[in-house]
Design a protein around this motif. Structure first.
Motif, mmCIF file in Angstrom:
data_model
loop_
_atom_site.group_PDB
_atom_site.id
_atom_site.type_symbol
_atom_site.label_atom_id
_atom_site.label_comp_id
_atom_site.label_asym_id
_atom_site.label_seq_id
_atom_site.Cartn_x
_atom_site.Cartn_y
_atom_site.Cartn_z
ATOM 1 N N ASP A 47 0.744 -1.226 0.045
ATOM 2 C CA ASP A 47 -0.009 -0.181 -0.012
ATOM 3 C C ASP A 47 0.848 1.131 -0.039
ATOM 4 O O ASP A 47 1.605 1.421 0.667
ATOM 5 C CB ASP A 47 -0.909 0.086 1.072
ATOM 6 C CG ASP A 47 -2.052 1.027 1.072
ATOM 7 O OD1 ASP A 47 -2.454 1.030 -0.007
ATOM 8 O OD2 ASP A 47 -2.325 1.688 1.868
ATOM 9 N N TRP A 48 0.372 2.152 -0.939
ATOM 10 C CA TRP A 48 1.214 3.553 -1.094
ATOM 11 C C TRP A 48 0.230 4.562 0.058
ATOM 12 O O TRP A 48 -0.722 4.361 0.109
ATOM 13 C CB TRP A 48 0.981 4.196 -2.118
ATOM 14 C CG TRP A 48 1.943 3.532 -3.261
ATOM 15 C CD1 TRP A 48 1.484 2.864 -4.322
ATOM 16 C CD2 TRP A 48 3.228 3.837 -3.593
ATOM 17 N NE1 TRP A 48 2.546 2.289 -5.163
ATOM 18 C CE2 TRP A 48 3.544 2.881 -4.774
ATOM 19 C CE3 TRP A 48 4.371 4.455 -2.887
ATOM 20 C CZ2 TRP A 48 4.824 2.609 -5.224
ATOM 21 C CZ3 TRP A 48 5.489 4.245 -3.391
ATOM 22 C CH2 TRP A 48 5.513 3.396 -4.720
ATOM 23 N N SER A 49 1.085 5.402 0.778
ATOM 24 C CA SER A 49 0.345 6.268 1.591
ATOM 25 C C SER A 49 -0.399 7.288 0.576
ATOM 26 O O SER A 49 0.438 7.844 -0.188
ATOM 27 C CB SER A 49 1.366 7.074 2.319
ATOM 28 O OG SER A 49 0.967 8.113 3.052
ATOM 29 N N PRO A 50 -1.511 7.751 1.112
ATOM 30 C CA PRO A 50 -2.347 8.903 0.413
ATOM 31 C C PRO A 50 -1.950 10.026 1.005
ATOM 32 O O PRO A 50 -2.243 11.056 0.044
ATOM 33 C CB PRO A 50 -3.612 8.398 0.877
ATOM 34 C CG PRO A 50 -3.530 7.841 2.374
ATOM 35 C CD PRO A 50 -2.389 6.961 2.189
ATOM 36 N N LEU A 51 -1.152 10.052 2.131
ATOM 37 C CA LEU A 51 -0.825 11.351 2.431
ATOM 38 C C LEU A 51 0.681 11.845 2.364
ATOM 39 O O LEU A 51 1.054 12.888 2.261
ATOM 40 C CB LEU A 51 -0.963 11.529 4.262
ATOM 41 C CG LEU A 51 -2.542 11.165 4.426
ATOM 42 C CD1 LEU A 51 -2.668 11.069 5.748
ATOM 43 C CD2 LEU A 51 -3.370 12.211 3.689
ATOM 44 N N VAL A 52 1.536 10.925 2.132
ATOM 45 C CA VAL A 52 3.085 11.244 2.120
ATOM 46 C C VAL A 52 3.342 10.682 0.677
ATOM 47 O O VAL A 52 3.798 9.381 0.624
ATOM 48 C CB VAL A 52 3.949 10.600 3.155
ATOM 49 C CG1 VAL A 52 5.431 10.915 2.957
ATOM 50 C CG2 VAL A 52 3.490 10.916 4.480
ATOM 51 N N PRO A 53 3.729 11.550 -0.213
ATOM 52 C CA PRO A 53 4.170 10.769 -1.623
ATOM 53 C C PRO A 53 5.352 10.020 -1.602
ATOM 54 O O PRO A 53 6.449 10.424 -1.199
ATOM 55 C CB PRO A 53 4.321 12.149 -2.431
ATOM 56 C CG PRO A 53 3.644 13.149 -1.811
ATOM 57 C CD PRO A 53 3.500 12.844 -0.322
ATOM 58 N N GLY A 54 5.092 8.638 -2.116
ATOM 59 C CA GLY A 54 6.170 7.815 -2.025
ATOM 60 C C GLY A 54 6.401 6.863 -0.793
ATOM 61 O O GLY A 54 7.408 6.049 -0.970
ATOM 62 N N ARG A 55 5.707 7.283 0.048
ATOM 63 C CA ARG A 55 5.870 6.059 1.180
ATOM 64 C C ARG A 55 5.041 5.029 0.821
ATOM 65 O O ARG A 55 3.959 5.232 0.686
ATOM 66 C CB ARG A 55 5.417 7.023 2.700
ATOM 67 C CG ARG A 55 5.384 6.293 3.880
ATOM 68 C CD ARG A 55 5.137 6.840 5.056
ATOM 69 N NE ARG A 55 6.250 7.965 5.452
ATOM 70 C CZ ARG A 55 5.959 8.394 6.412
ATOM 71 N NH1 ARG A 55 4.883 8.717 7.085
ATOM 72 N NH2 ARG A 55 7.143 9.397 6.965
ATOM 73 N N LEU A 56 5.734 3.878 1.316
ATOM 74 C CA LEU A 56 5.456 2.479 0.818
ATOM 75 C C LEU A 56 5.448 1.462 1.929
ATOM 76 O O LEU A 56 6.383 1.761 2.490
ATOM 77 C CB LEU A 56 5.983 2.194 -0.642
ATOM 78 C CG LEU A 56 5.669 0.691 -1.173
ATOM 79 C CD1 LEU A 56 4.150 0.773 -1.664
ATOM 80 C CD2 LEU A 56 6.507 0.221 -2.072
ATOM 81 N N LEU A 57 4.469 0.430 2.085
ATOM 82 C CA LEU A 57 4.351 -0.627 2.784
ATOM 83 C C LEU A 57 4.413 -1.854 2.132
ATOM 84 O O LEU A 57 3.560 -2.079 1.316
ATOM 85 C CB LEU A 57 3.402 -0.530 3.931
ATOM 86 C CG LEU A 57 3.428 0.674 5.024
ATOM 87 C CD1 LEU A 57 2.026 0.410 5.887
ATOM 88 C CD2 LEU A 57 4.591 0.173 5.924
ATOM 89 N N SER A 58 5.261 -2.921 2.204
ATOM 90 C CA SER A 58 5.046 -4.068 2.082
ATOM 91 C C SER A 58 5.112 -5.374 3.096
ATOM 92 O O SER A 58 6.168 -5.245 4.067
ATOM 93 C CB SER A 58 6.232 -4.370 0.867
ATOM 94 O OG SER A 58 7.488 -4.265 1.457
ATOM 95 N N GLY A 59 4.158 -6.213 2.999
ATOM 96 C CA GLY A 59 4.188 -7.144 4.192
ATOM 97 C C GLY A 59 4.053 -8.612 3.147
ATOM 98 O O GLY A 59 3.626 -8.898 2.227
ATOM 99 N N ASP A 60 4.844 -9.815 3.850
ATOM 100 C CA ASP A 60 5.107 -10.865 3.349
ATOM 101 C C ASP A 60 4.315 -12.098 4.194
ATOM 102 O O ASP A 60 4.039 -11.850 5.067
ATOM 103 C CB ASP A 60 6.405 -11.140 3.086
ATOM 104 C CG ASP A 60 7.578 -11.284 4.497
ATOM 105 O OD1 ASP A 60 6.902 -11.819 5.476
ATOM 106 O OD2 ASP A 60 8.633 -10.694 4.410
#
Length: 473
Positions: A235-248
């Motif tokens: 998921d990309w952050s809707p508030l901070v451009p470019g901030r991303l999370l990835s979970g495995d």
């Protein structure tokens, strides 16, 4: 609510807009009136089959790009923030699930000339409303449907492909810079791509050029990060451009922080709070440092990246795997979750401290929930897809009104009692796709949904999904 009609012996008056796979009949001799079929209530008798009722949709189109796609995303464009006039044009990114790893690709595609029935952006005056309803419901309106449809002919698919190592488990386009996309591969790698050249080429191309056929481009990702295992959560952050999370699938969550427009710093120390695979991630729509996660362990966790690598709170959400979550961007206290047992729940996060935060729980679907998403235009509306091959749309503001039902029944002199088995919040049921995987609302075209399944994509706009738009539009 609107459902498919039942009776294969009745000739179809409208073939346009029929869903692929719904079945049709070649018989031109009607035997008995078509009936509304109630999913989960009615059973198909021998010799009966389902048919699509085109009048249930303002627009319905099917297409595919080759191999099945487990995941896709709608790309924000510059064609208008709120679009109500047909024909429509939409852009997508998607990732394939090919038979061989080397055959996989990322698809960047444009579907133009999407036609449909005209809709008023705001409710019409009562007098006009009555006459419009009469004309729309009459059999003689079939010819006027063609006149009202925007565009002519079938939608046009234009596609560009980028080679991708391994199957694509999930793909997401950045909200603020939609040409930047992240992909999750079954090889255990998350990659970020710049698709600006492909999107520009599609935007500049004519509608009658490259209708689906394309070569595969070899392009290097901007960055590539290897997890300990494959995963699905992204998921990309809707508030901070470019901030991303990835979970495995190893229960690790990694935070990506942009260091420039094309580089990222991935924190190699993971966020750990689940005991099983992290299935989905959602940033808060109002708090830039807060996100939610869900897991095979049945829990949902809320995190604040300022407080360390452990959850701020965690709670049991379902009795089975929690497959998907969606954070309501119009009512940020509401979080929806879908489970492997077919149930989905709505929670008011303000009630977490009180213990029971569930404000709605539905057991309509009997197979795993594969996707869930709040409408970007109506705070009380959400869409759900399931392995039972149904895409359902729900309006949580609806309740049974016995007086209204009795009044309507008296006016129409028809049997309109809703079956007790179906919740009053169930607004629409869409069928015809096999092995539904993911759905998304179009943020710039109110009422439009896109879904992907093993047999391709559907673009649909149900006729009973009404969105109130500003009067100046």
């Amino acid at each position: 609510m609107v459902r498919s009609i039942k009776n294969p012996k009745k000739a179809k008056r409208k073939n346009k807009g029929s869903k692929k796979g719904d079945g049709s009949s070649s018989s031109a001799i009607p035997s008995m009136p078509a009936k509304v079929w109630q999913p989960g209530v009615d059973k198909l008798e021998e010799g009966e089959e389902l048919q699509c009722d085109p009048s249930a949709y303002n627009s319905l189109h099917a297409f595919h790009i080759g191999w099945p796609c487990l995941s896709f995303d709608i790309v924000r464009d510059t064609l208008g923030l709120v679009r109500t006039e047909f024909p429509h044009t939409v852009y997508f990114v998607a990732g394939t699930q090919a038979e061989k790893a080397a055959w996989n690709s990322l698809g960047i595609f444009k579907v133009s000339n999407i036609s449909g029935k005209k809709r008023e952006p705001v409710p019409a005056k009562p007098a006009d409303e009555d006459s419009n309803m009469d004309s729309e419901d009459s059999d003689s309106d079939e010819d006027s449907d063609d006149e009202e449809a925007g565009g002519s002919g079938a939608p046009v698919l234009q596609l560009r492909k980028v080679a991708h190592e391994g199957c694509v488990n999930r793909i997401r386009a950045m909200t603020q810079n939609p040409h930047i996309c992240a992909s999750w591969a079954d090889t255990g790698h998350v990659q970020v791509w710049d698709f600006s050249s492909h999107l520009n080429a599609l935007a500049e191309s004519e509608a009658d050029v490259s209708q689906g056929a394309s070569s595969v481009f070899n392009q290097a990702p901007l960055v590539k990060f290897g997890h300990k295992d494959e995963g699905f959560a992204l998921d990309w952050s809707p508030l901070v451009p470019g901030r991303l999370l990835s979970g495995d699938c190893k229960n690790y969550i990694h935070l990506w922080e942009p260091t420039s427009g094309s580089t990222w710093n991935v924190d190699t120390t993971p966020y750990i709070g689940h005991t099983s695979s992290v299935e989905d991630l959602q940033w808060s729509p109002t708090e830039p440092d807060v996100f939610a996660s869900c897991s095979v362990d049945g829990n949902i966790a809320i995190w604040d990246i300022r407080l360390g690598k452990s959850p701020a709170t965690s709670f049991k959400a379902h009795d089975a795997d929690v497959n998907v979550i969606s954070w309501n961007r119009l009512a940020s206290c509401m979080l929806a979750s879908g489970s492997d047992d077919g149930t989905f729940s709505i929670r008011d996060l303000r009630l977490l401290k009180e213990g029971d935060s569930v404000v709605a729980h539905f057991e309509y679907h009997k197979h795993p929930i594969t996707s869930i998403e709040w409408s970007p235009h109506e705070a009380s509306t959400l869409a759900v897809s399931s392995s039972d091959n149904q895409l359902t749309i729900w309006d949580l503001s609806l309740e049974n009104d016995e007086e209204e039902e009795a009044e309507f029944k008296a006016k129409t002199k028809e049997q309109v009692n809703a079956p007790k088995d179906l919740p009053p919040q169930l607004l629409f049921v869409h069928q015809g796709q096999k092995d539904l995987k993911e759905l998304h609302w179009h943020a710039q075209i109110p009422g439009m949904l896109v879904s992907t399944a093993a047999d391709g994509y559907n673009i649909l706009m149900p006729s009973n999904i009404q969105t109130t738009l500003p009067s100046e539009l």
